[in-house]
Write a protein that holds these residues in place. Structure first.
Motif, mmCIF file in Angstrom:
data_model
loop_
_atom_site.group_PDB
_atom_site.id
_atom_site.type_symbol
_atom_site.label_atom_id
_atom_site.label_comp_id
_atom_site.label_asym_id
_atom_site.label_seq_id
_atom_site.Cartn_x
_atom_site.Cartn_y
_atom_site.Cartn_z
ATOM 1 N N THR A 22 4.343 14.794 6.722
ATOM 2 C CA THR A 22 3.417 13.870 6.084
ATOM 3 C C THR A 22 2.665 14.560 4.955
ATOM 4 O OG1 THR A 22 3.154 12.683 8.168
ATOM 5 C CG2 THR A 22 1.492 12.281 6.481
ATOM 6 N N TRP A 23 2.243 15.792 5.185
ATOM 7 C CA TRP A 23 1.597 16.574 4.125
ATOM 8 C C TRP A 23 2.503 16.686 2.913
ATOM 9 C CZ3 TRP A 23 -2.906 17.899 2.481
ATOM 10 C CH2 TRP A 23 -3.972 18.187 3.344
ATOM 11 N N GLU A 24 3.757 17.046 3.121
ATOM 12 C CA GLU A 24 4.668 17.256 1.987
ATOM 13 C C GLU A 24 4.927 15.958 1.228
ATOM 14 O OE1 GLU A 24 7.176 21.209 3.325
ATOM 15 O OE2 GLU A 24 8.113 19.237 3.616
ATOM 16 N N LYS A 25 5.071 14.850 1.948
ATOM 17 C CA LYS A 25 5.268 13.561 1.282
ATOM 18 C C LYS A 25 4.054 13.200 0.418
ATOM 19 C CE LYS A 25 8.201 11.399 4.840
ATOM 20 N NZ LYS A 25 8.231 10.346 5.892
ATOM 21 N N ALA A 26 2.853 13.370 0.995
ATOM 22 C CA ALA A 26 1.635 12.988 0.285
ATOM 23 C C ALA A 26 1.402 13.874 -0.938
ATOM 24 C CB ALA A 26 0.438 13.070 1.234
ATOM 25 N N ILE A 27 1.599 15.182 -0.786
ATOM 26 C CA ILE A 27 1.395 16.104 -1.910
ATOM 27 C C ILE A 27 2.379 15.795 -3.034
ATOM 28 C CG2 ILE A 27 1.623 18.510 -2.635
ATOM 29 C CD1 ILE A 27 0.566 19.303 0.164
ATOM 30 N N ALA A 28 3.652 15.597 -2.681
ATOM 31 C CA ALA A 28 4.669 15.312 -3.697
ATOM 32 C C ALA A 28 4.364 14.002 -4.422
ATOM 33 C CB ALA A 28 6.055 15.254 -3.043
ATOM 34 N N ALA A 29 3.902 13.001 -3.673
ATOM 35 C CA ALA A 29 3.583 11.709 -4.282
ATOM 36 C C ALA A 29 2.456 11.843 -5.300
ATOM 37 C CB ALA A 29 3.206 10.705 -3.196
ATOM 38 N N ILE A 30 1.422 12.569 -4.941
ATOM 39 C CA ILE A 30 0.286 12.733 -5.852
ATOM 40 C C ILE A 30 0.680 13.553 -7.073
ATOM 41 C CG2 ILE A 30 -1.968 13.875 -6.079
ATOM 42 C CD1 ILE A 30 -2.584 12.875 -3.247
ATOM 43 N N LEU A 31 1.450 14.608 -6.878
ATOM 44 C CA LEU A 31 1.902 15.413 -8.013
ATOM 45 C C LEU A 31 2.757 14.602 -8.979
ATOM 46 C CD1 LEU A 31 2.823 18.742 -6.180
ATOM 47 C CD2 LEU A 31 0.934 18.405 -7.777
ATOM 48 N N SER A 32 3.489 13.619 -8.451
ATOM 49 C CA SER A 32 4.357 12.793 -9.301
ATOM 50 C C SER A 32 3.578 11.729 -10.073
ATOM 51 C CB SER A 32 5.429 12.105 -8.443
ATOM 52 O OG SER A 32 4.870 11.051 -7.663
ATOM 53 N N GLY A 33 2.278 11.619 -9.788
ATOM 54 C CA GLY A 33 1.459 10.620 -10.477
ATOM 55 C C GLY A 33 1.381 9.293 -9.760
ATOM 56 N N SER A 34 1.909 9.229 -8.539
ATOM 57 C CA SER A 34 1.963 7.964 -7.803
ATOM 58 C C SER A 34 0.714 7.748 -6.958
ATOM 59 C CB SER A 34 3.194 7.940 -6.897
ATOM 60 O OG SER A 34 4.381 8.076 -7.637
ATOM 61 N N HIS A 35 0.500 6.489 -6.591
ATOM 62 C CA HIS A 35 -0.526 6.123 -5.623
ATOM 63 C C HIS A 35 0.162 5.943 -4.270
ATOM 64 C CE1 HIS A 35 -2.935 5.515 -9.177
ATOM 65 N NE2 HIS A 35 -2.084 4.613 -9.608
ATOM 66 N N ILE A 36 -0.585 6.147 -3.173
ATOM 67 C CA ILE A 36 0.061 6.115 -1.863
ATOM 68 C C ILE A 36 -0.629 5.138 -0.917
ATOM 69 C CG2 ILE A 36 1.079 8.411 -2.001
ATOM 70 C CD1 ILE A 36 -1.207 9.556 -0.450
ATOM 71 N N LEU A 37 0.174 4.533 -0.073
ATOM 72 C CA LEU A 37 -0.304 3.629 0.976
ATOM 73 C C LEU A 37 -0.003 4.288 2.316
ATOM 74 C CD1 LEU A 37 -1.283 0.913 2.170
ATOM 75 C CD2 LEU A 37 1.038 0.032 1.825
ATOM 76 N N LEU A 38 -1.054 4.565 3.080
ATOM 77 C CA LEU A 38 -0.918 5.174 4.402
ATOM 78 C C LEU A 38 -0.974 4.058 5.434
ATOM 79 C CD1 LEU A 38 -3.390 8.175 3.899
ATOM 80 C CD2 LEU A 38 -0.925 8.088 3.411
ATOM 81 N N SER A 39 0.136 3.847 6.103
ATOM 82 C CA SER A 39 0.249 2.724 7.022
ATOM 83 C C SER A 39 0.554 3.234 8.421
ATOM 84 C CB SER A 39 1.376 1.794 6.557
ATOM 85 O OG SER A 39 1.646 0.796 7.510
ATOM 86 N N GLY A 40 -0.090 2.625 9.432
ATOM 87 C CA GLY A 40 0.199 3.033 10.793
ATOM 88 C C GLY A 40 -0.871 2.575 11.749
ATOM 89 N N PRO A 41 -0.647 2.777 13.048
ATOM 90 C CA PRO A 41 -1.628 2.356 14.055
ATOM 91 C C PRO A 41 -2.886 3.206 14.006
ATOM 92 C CG PRO A 41 0.182 3.544 15.085
ATOM 93 C CD PRO A 41 0.564 3.356 13.660
ATOM 94 N N LYS A 42 -3.860 2.811 14.799
ATOM 95 C CA LYS A 42 -5.129 3.532 14.857
ATOM 96 C C LYS A 42 -4.922 4.959 15.343
ATOM 97 C CE LYS A 42 -9.727 3.236 16.961
ATOM 98 N NZ LYS A 42 -10.567 2.529 17.946
#
Length: 303
Positions: A47-67
């Motif tokens: 999850t860390w690697e996905k989020a870091i790569a997304a931000i570096l690429s200039g993208s916005h991210i949606l974090l979806s999941g249960p509580k």
């Protein structure tokens, strides 16, 4: 932070790119106070690697999941890692364009714009969290659509246009299945890269508890088992998600260290957060099974 992530196995190349990002994008000192001070760290290599790569690429991210999957904790950790100021915006039923972008106010005998959190984040190159985005009204979502557009321009009615700072990123969080939530339309989802947040593993949960409490290691497994048992019953729809509260469990452990009994502490932190008597009985049965009556709160801690 880098050392913590390397221990989790996060790619060193990605972390080197983060360092380049933080050196390239200067931060106005007036916004330094908005860089979060972390109470909890997020555990989860992929999850860390996905989020870091997304931000570096200039993208916005949606974090979806249960509580209790750490969506807001991850957002705070990302702002801390990238050294960006953070605004958290709760998109409830009262959210409207004025509360997000800004509204007129009277200052020095003239009408000026009182900047909202979306405007400030766009101006400062900050990270803005759209919390519980699937509870927002259409009026608020119109602002979200505009902020996420690839042209990175906000039109402020009655004022000039704002060109979003290149470092600005928007992070949305979404708990599905809650009362009052709704499905997001395809046009909005397409503006995000979506990360489906996994439930925390027992090994990561153990690390988190050890780092944030003074529990003896031989008792940590009891609390890991408690949380995972409650989480499993919630995922199987045997109980609601109200008692699945990791912060509540950590707070209960803190109460125990201050001398409150195990039973009373877990009632305050977990069991009493559900108001259904049948559900509360299930939660209390799990607690009673794991924590035998002979264990005292003072026995749990180091020293």
């Amino acid at each position: 932070m880098k050392e913590f992530l390397l221990k989790q196995g996060v790619s060193e190349n990605l972390l080197d790119e983060v360092e380049k990002f933080t050196k390239f994008y200067d931060l106005d000192k007036n916004y330094e106070y908005r860089i979060p001070h972390l109470k909890y760290k997020y555990y989860g290599k992929e999850t860390w690697e996905k989020a870091i790569a997304a931000i570096l690429s200039g993208s916005h991210i949606l974090l979806s999941g249960p509580k209790a999957t750490g969506k807001n904790v991850l957002a705070e950790n990302l702002a801390f890692l990238f050294k960006r100021p953070l605004w958290t915006i709760s998109l409830n039923i009262s959210s409207d364009p004025a509360s997000l972008i800004g509204s007129d106010t009277f200052k020095n005998n003239e009408v000026v714009l009182k900047k909202g959190p979306v405007y400030e984040a766009g101006l400062a190159g900050g990270f803005a969290v759209f919390d519980e985005i699937n509870m927002a009204k259409n009026e608020a979502l119109s602002v979200v659509h505009s902020a996420l557009d690839y042209r990175r321009v906000l039109d402020v009615s009655g004022y000039d246009r704002l060109n979003l700072h290149e470092a600005t990123r928007f992070i949305a969080t979404m708990n599905y299945g809650y009362i009052g939530t709704r499905d997001l339309n395809e046009a909005l989802v397409s503006r995000f890269l979506v990360i489906d947040m996994p439930t925390i593993t027992d090994s990561d949960l153990k690390k988190l508890i050890l780092e944030n409490t003074n529990l003896r290691e031989d008792y940590v497994d009891l609390f890991v088992r408690l949380f995972l048992d409650l989480q499993e019953k919630s995922l199987n729809s045997e109980i609601s998600s109200k008692a699945i509260d990791l912060r509540g469990m950590l707070a209960a452990i803190d109460l125990m260290e201050h001398g409150l009994s195990i039973k009373s502490s877990l009632e305050l932190g977990i069991a009493d957060k559900t108001f259904d008597s049948y559900e509360k009985e299930i939660v209390e049965d799990i607690i009673d099974t794991l924590f035998k009556s002979g264990i005292k709160s003072g026995d749990l801690f180091v020293g």
